[in-house]
Design an enzyme around this catalytic site. Structure first.
Site, PDB file in Angstrom:
ATOM      1  N   GLY A 172       0.750  -1.187  -0.162  1.00  0.00           N
ATOM      2  CA  GLY A 172      -0.076   0.084   0.021  1.00  0.00           C
ATOM      3  C   GLY A 172       0.941   1.226  -0.204  1.00  0.00           C
ATOM      4  O   GLY A 172       1.972   1.169  -0.545  1.00  0.00           O
ATOM      5  N   CYS A 173       0.501   2.161   0.612  1.00  0.00           N
ATOM      6  CA  CYS A 173       1.179   3.537   0.574  1.00  0.00           C
ATOM      7  C   CYS A 173       2.212   3.510   1.363  1.00  0.00           C
ATOM      8  O   CYS A 173       2.168   2.992   2.442  1.00  0.00           O
ATOM      9  CB  CYS A 173       0.127   4.708   1.240  1.00  0.00           C
TER      10      CYS A 173
END
Length: 180
Positions: free
Chosen positions: A11-12
């Site tokens: 993810g981020c």
């Protein structure tokens, strides 16, 4: 002291970076891009989803204090490896779950770790984490480094990074670096 590197995407990178920085034995965590086919991509290019890169973090760690399997355990705790090209509100191949092995030993360890997770039924759905050899790691722009630390009031970090940091502190308290 033996220093090694590990590279993870879940993810981020702001969120993953913040969680790994909590660990004793982690010397540094650098946000960047890997797994794509564009040389020296920018954040905007990677966010477009057209470069093939994932947002990743490169963790430099002291093997006397923390092991690669320890890092794998943390990684598979702080993100959902059953989400295909998605983590939280972030959608696209740039947010995929990926482990980029630096050598054959790391590849073997992560593959063994994934088999163990599947055998113990750790998740209700199938794990979709990619395992690839690291080709090239590109460091993200400076404004993305230490983002959680630099932006403590950022709403995104409050909703998504902070819970990961808390989870590491709670579940891996014996591996969390003591405050100075």
């Amino acid at each position: 002291m033996t220093t090694k590197r590990a590279t993870f995407g879940g993810g981020c990178f702001w969120c993953v970076e913040a969680a790994f920085k909590e660990l004793d034995g982690v010397e540094s965590v650098t946000s960047g891009y890997a797994g794509g086919d564009v040389t020296d991509p920018t954040y905007r290019q990677v966010c477009s989803g057209d470069t093939g890169h994932a947002e990743v973090v490169q963790v430099e760690y002291d093997t006397d204090d923390i092991t690669y399997p320890d890092l794998l355990e943390v990684f598979f705790t702080i993100h959902d490896p059953t989400q295909l090209n998605k983590q939280g509100p972030d959608v696209g191949t740039q947010y995929r779950s990926i482990v980029l092995a630096h050598d054959d030993e790391q590849r073997e360890q992560v593959e063994r770790f994934l088999v163990e997770l599947e055998e113990e039924g750790a998740y209700d759905d199938d794990i979709v984490t990619e395992v690839e050899a690291l080709d090239t790691f590109y460091e993200a722009e400076e404004k993305h480094q230490d983002y959680y630390d630099k932006n403590p009031n950022d709403r995104y970090c409050g909703y998504y990074a902070e819970p990961k940091v808390k989870k590491v502190r709670e579940k891996f308290g014996d591996k969390v670096e003591a405050e100075p």
